[in-house]
Write an enzyme that holds these catalytic residues in place. Structure first.
Site, short mmCIF file in Angstrom:
data_model
loop_
_atom_site.label_atom_id
_atom_site.label_comp_id
_atom_site.label_asym_id
_atom_site.label_seq_id
_atom_site.Cartn_x
_atom_site.Cartn_y
_atom_site.Cartn_z
NE ARG A 244 -23.63 -25.30 -41.02
CZ ARG A 244 -24.01 -24.96 -41.73
NH1 ARG A 244 -24.12 -26.62 -42.57
NH2 ARG A 244 -24.46 -23.44 -42.27
CD GLU A 273 -18.29 -29.46 -42.96
OE1 GLU A 273 -18.64 -29.16 -44.00
OE2 GLU A 273 -18.98 -30.93 -42.57
CG HIS A 305 -21.56 -29.58 -46.24
ND1 HIS A 305 -21.14 -29.00 -45.10
CD2 HIS A 305 -22.89 -29.23 -46.19
CE1 HIS A 305 -22.05 -28.05 -44.17
NE2 HIS A 305 -23.57 -28.23 -45.48
#
Length: 340
Positions: A244, A273, A305
């Site tokens: 994360r 993000e 991601h």
């Protein structure tokens, strides 16, 4: 059962639609992310299905409580974007996918490590322009170096297994260590290798040539990589984060990059993000100065991601998410219920 599926991408339909039809579920696919303004889109639905950049804070949950929604289905493992207490107070169950493909994420973390260490990303760009110079592309042998793995859950354990092939010494940190490694050293050595041991986080930071983060985002882990922890690291360390973005204080990371602290940084996540990742922003003006600065460093790889994104993982995510929905529909024991 009707499910409002937020933040839909084309690949979501490919994996979710067949299983939903098999189970007799109706899915309302929405391109919008879940937030306080879009919660009303689920007014006729029994549950909402969300991803990492949807927002299920208290205000949003208060809006969901005005609808027929009885469940929040997370199609991911992390739940830091959900106010679980608010959901519990509104009698809305929160369910997640605790594990879908740990190997997918661990393999991707290894890919980032190998790429940033050997400058493969820079070599690719050069040779596309027929520049075959190798000046500035030197890396280091990983054999006999030390890697620190922060977090020894399922993904961390997958990383431990993969990294054995590189003959690296492995330092581990986790507030909840694997009992096998602590209590049964002989069997642990057979499974994980002789060069692994649990240490304190400070020792891991100080002794590791590579640091790879594999832990959830929580109050205790938020900004665990910051000015102070970076100062404990070796010079020319490599940092990898596939967990994360909030684990790292971006400003402190940028300051350290400017000071040439890192040999390389491989990131699949970013603290802010949610405004950019999973979207095509190639024709947009990027107003996030930190994001622009990060991508300007040649020793930084930032991807969007995608560590989880394999065929096997997507199948498992769809399967478990809709099994969670089925348990909710049937009033069964909610196996993957999130509680705090």
């Amino acid at each position: 059962m009707k499910i409002a599926f937020y933040d839909t991408k084309p690949y979501d339909k490919i994996w979710f639609e067949p299983i939903a039809k098999e189970k007799g579920f109706e899915i309302l696919f929405l391109e919008e992310k879940l937030n306080v303004h879009t919660a009303s889109f689920a007014k006729d639905c029994d549950a909402v299905c969300i991803f990492v950049n949807d927002c299920a804070d208290k205000k949003t949950i208060d809006e969901l409580a005005k609808t027929s929604v009885k469940g929040i289905l997370l199609r991911c493992a992390g739940f830091n974007n959900v106010d679980v207490k608010a959901a519990e107070a509104s009698n809305i169950a929160v369910m997640r996918v605790p594990s879908y493909s740990p190997r997918a994420v661990a393999e991707y973390a290894l890919g980032l490590l190998l790429t940033v260490n050997r400058k493969i990303h820079r070599a690719y760009v050069r040779t596309r322009d027929f520049n075959y110079s190798i000046n500035g592309l030197m890396g280091m042998d990983l054999c006999n170096k030390t890697i620190g793995i922060v977090g020894t859950g399922k993904i961390g354990q997958a990383m431990m297994s993969i990294i054995r092939g590189l003959d690296m010494k492995v330092l581990l940190y986790d507030p909840y260590p694997i009992k096998e490694l602590i209590e049964k050293q002989e069997s642990a050595i057979k499974k994980w290798g002789e060069n692994m041991e649990y240490v304190t986080l400070d020792v891991l930071l100080a002794k590791s040539d590579v640091i790879s983060l594999h832990c959830p985002l929580s109050k205790s882990t938020h900004h665990m990589i910051n000015k102070e922890s970076i100062s404990m690291m070796k010079d020319n360390v490599i940092l990898i984060n596939t967990s994360r973005g909030g684990l790292i204080n971006t400003q402190d990371l940028l300051d350290a990059l400017a000071d040439k602290k890192f040999a390389g940084v491989g990131l699949d996540v970013y603290e802010e993000e949610d405004a950019y990742f999973f979207e095509d922003m190639s024709d947009e003006l990027i107003t996030d100065d930190d994001l622009v600065r990060l991508t300007s460093y040649r020793n930084v790889i930032l991807t969007s991601h995608q560590a989880f994104f394999t065929q096997e993982a997507m199948h498992e995510i769809a399967k478990i998410t809709l099994e969670n929905a089925e348990q909710l529909k049937n009033g069964e024991n909610l196996e993957n219920l999130v509680t705090i």
